[in-house]
Scaffold this motif. Sequence first.
Motif, PDB file in Angstrom:
ATOM      1  N   THR A  14      10.344  34.123 -33.833  1.00 43.72           N
ATOM      2  CA  THR A  14       9.520  33.177 -33.088  1.00 43.72           C
ATOM      3  C   THR A  14       8.273  33.874 -32.572  1.00 43.72           C
ATOM      4  OG1 THR A  14      11.479  31.924 -32.416  1.00 43.72           O
ATOM      5  CG2 THR A  14       9.481  31.594 -31.128  1.00 43.72           C
ATOM      6  N   SER A  64       4.683  33.195 -30.232  1.00 45.26           N
ATOM      7  CA  SER A  64       3.903  32.329 -29.358  1.00 45.26           C
ATOM      8  C   SER A  64       2.499  32.175 -29.924  1.00 45.26           C
ATOM      9  CB  SER A  64       3.833  32.921 -27.949  1.00 45.26           C
ATOM     10  OG  SER A  64       2.989  34.073 -27.943  1.00 45.26           O
ATOM     11  N   TYR A  82       7.254  28.516 -42.567  1.00 50.58           N
ATOM     12  CA  TYR A  82       7.073  28.520 -41.125  1.00 50.58           C
ATOM     13  C   TYR A  82       7.106  27.092 -40.606  1.00 50.58           C
ATOM     14  CZ  TYR A  82       2.350  27.088 -42.353  1.00 50.58           C
ATOM     15  OH  TYR A  82       1.275  26.409 -42.881  1.00 50.58           O
ATOM     16  N   VAL A 118       7.949  29.351 -35.660  1.00 46.15           N
ATOM     17  CA  VAL A 118       9.138  30.053 -36.149  1.00 46.15           C
ATOM     18  C   VAL A 118       8.878  30.346 -37.618  1.00 46.15           C
ATOM     19  CG1 VAL A 118      11.599  29.881 -36.654  1.00 46.15           C
ATOM     20  CG2 VAL A 118      10.698  28.956 -34.507  1.00 46.15           C
TER      21      VAL A 118
END
Length: 213
Positions: free
Chosen positions: A3, A5, A19, A184
Motif C-alpha cells: 500500500t 499513500s 494496481y 495498492v
Amino acid sequence: MATYSWHEIGDVPAKPGVYAWYYTPEITSFDLEQITARVTTLKASVSTVAAREAVRAFLDESVFRYFREQPYSAQLRGPLKPRYEGTIEHMPTLSESLLDRIVEEPARLATIRQVLEASAPHFASPIYIGMSEKLRLRLKRHKALIEKYGELPDIALSEEEQRDQSFAREVRARNIPPSRLFVVATVISGPPGTYVDIENILNRIHYPLLGRN
C-alpha cells in the motif's frame, strides 16, 4: 502486495504489475460537531422529520457524492411496442431506520466516522484498477495528471493516456481530495503480459467506479 499513500507513489516498484486506487471517506471533526448540534437542535425545536433530512443531506454531501455513478443511457423496446430511451440517474438511498437511529442518538455519527476512516481498502471497492509494465511510471503519471489537470496541452494521446486523463478528470470533477487517495500495487511475475490478463479480470469482478470496466 503493498500500500502506498499519495505522497509515496514514487516508491512504487518500476516493474510489471496491477494496481488499484482507493479513496478513504472523510468526515472532519468540525463537520461532525456541526451536524450533531444541528440534529439535536432540530429534533428539540422543529421536528424529527427535519432532523432526519439534515442527516440525509449531510451523509450525501460528506460521503455519497464522491461515489455517485455517472448516468446510464438506457433504451426500452419490444415488438410492436413504443420505444423509450433516455438517461437513468444514480440515486443513493439510505434506510429510514438508519436515519431514525442517528436522529435518536447523533453520537452514532462519531462511530460511523471512525469506521469509515478505517474502511479502505478492507471494506472499500477500488475506484480504479489499472496495470502497467512499469508501475511507478504509470502511477506517477496518474498523480501528475490529478495535480495538474486543466493545465495540460491539448495533444494527441494514446489510448492509455486518454484513460489516465479520464480518471484524473473524474477525480477533479468529484472534488475528491488527492491526499485521501492511496494505491495498492502488486508486482506480477510469470509469462510476459500476465498483468494485462489479471487487470482485465479484476475490472470485471469489481467494476471500479472510475474505471473502464
